[in-house]
Design a protein around this motif. Structure first.
Motif, short mmCIF file in Angstrom:
data_model
loop_
_atom_site.label_atom_id
_atom_site.label_comp_id
_atom_site.label_asym_id
_atom_site.label_seq_id
_atom_site.Cartn_x
_atom_site.Cartn_y
_atom_site.Cartn_z
N LEU A 34 0.84 -1.20 0.00
CA LEU A 34 0.00 0.00 0.00
C LEU A 34 0.87 1.25 0.00
CD1 LEU A 34 -1.38 -2.29 2.13
CD2 LEU A 34 -3.22 -0.62 1.94
N TYR A 36 0.69 5.39 0.98
CA TYR A 36 -0.02 6.42 1.71
C TYR A 36 0.69 7.76 1.50
CZ TYR A 36 -2.96 3.26 4.51
OH TYR A 36 -3.90 2.34 4.92
N GLN A 38 1.30 11.34 3.51
CA GLN A 38 1.19 11.90 4.85
C GLN A 38 1.57 13.39 4.83
OE1 GLN A 38 3.66 10.16 7.98
NE2 GLN A 38 2.11 10.65 9.51
N ALA A 42 -1.94 12.80 9.65
CA ALA A 42 -2.66 11.56 9.34
C ALA A 42 -2.35 11.05 7.94
CB ALA A 42 -4.17 11.80 9.47
N PRO A 43 -1.83 9.83 7.80
CA PRO A 43 -1.63 9.26 6.47
C PRO A 43 -2.97 9.04 5.77
CG PRO A 43 -0.39 8.02 8.13
CD PRO A 43 -1.31 8.94 8.86
N PHE A 45 -4.81 7.17 2.36
CA PHE A 45 -4.62 6.04 1.46
C PHE A 45 -4.54 6.49 0.01
CE2 PHE A 45 -5.13 1.72 0.08
CZ PHE A 45 -5.99 1.76 -1.00
N LEU A 88 4.48 7.19 2.14
CA LEU A 88 4.78 5.97 2.90
C LEU A 88 4.37 4.74 2.11
CD1 LEU A 88 3.32 7.17 6.32
CD2 LEU A 88 5.73 6.73 5.88
#
Lengths: 111, 116
Positions: A34, A36, A38, A42-43, A45, A88
């Protein structure tokens, strides 16, 4: 020991440039990878990849998984200052539904 | 739809003090996660709950960290006593369920803890 490695650690580009972020992994019982974004805390999606060679696309962002090379790339075309963030990469292991994160790539887009 | 709520947003304490963080997940989400994110690193899972039961707490430093989710909804994470190396952002996330295929995790805004 499970490992997720991202490169580069940081990157500074000008608006309009195209960037490629890398993620490699060594985990047992791999299920999915996955990405993400950031900003601040808060990360959020971006993509989930489970099958090798199938590109996922959302606007200017795209990503692909290579299970043979145990890696993934995230591409951002025509970058904008709003793309500045930490990106991330995380791996999900089968049966766990929890995530093992890499250290992230800090992208800075300057006007 | 309301997101994951966390409080406080910031906390500064001295070492050896105790601190508690609160998280309220998205309504209907059975699974709740606490992550620790040290500056310059990715989030690291501390504990995962399914309803009010613990699924994974293998990386929780149990000598000083504890967490509970008594009624299967909101959760608290406590550190007692705090150490300098506990300075980090503590992220709470929730998802529908952990069983079966992956369910997207939604993250809260985090609590930034500074231990002096």
């Amino acid at each position: 020991e499970d490992k997720v490695v991202q490169s580069p650690l940081s990157l500074v580009v000008h608006e309009g440039d195209t960037v490629t972020l890398n993620c490699s992994y060594e985990v047992t019982n791999f299920r999915s990878l996955l990405w993400y974004k950031q900003e601040k805390k808060a990360p959020t999606f971006l993509f989930m990849l489970t099958s090798s060679g199938i590109e996922k696309k959302s606007g200017r962002l795209s990503s692909i998984l290579d299970k043979k090379e145990l890696s993934s790339i995230l591409n951002i075309t025509a970058t904008q200052t709003g793309d500045s963030a930490i990106y991330l990469c995380a791996v999900e292991k089968a049966g766990a539904n929890n995530l093992f994160f890499g250290t992230g790539t800090r992208l800075t887009v300057i006007p | 739809e309301a997101g994951v709520a966390q409080s406080p947003r910031y906390k500064i304490i001295e070492k050896r003090q105790s601190v508690a963080f609160w998280c309220n997940p998205i309504s209907g989400h059975a699974t709740l996660y606490w992550y620790q994110q040290i500056l310059g690193q990715g989030p690291k899972l501390l504990i995962q709950f399914q309803n009010n039961g613990v699924v994974d707490d293998s990386q929780l430093p149990k000598d000083r960290f504890s967490a509970e989710r008594l009624k299967g909804v909101d959760s608290t994470l406590k550190i007692q006593p705090a150490k300098l190396e506990d300075s980090a952002v503590y992220l709470c996330a929730s998802s529908l369920s952990f069983q079966g295929s992956y369910n997207e995790q939604f993250f809260g805004p985090g609590t930034r803890l500074t231990v002096l």
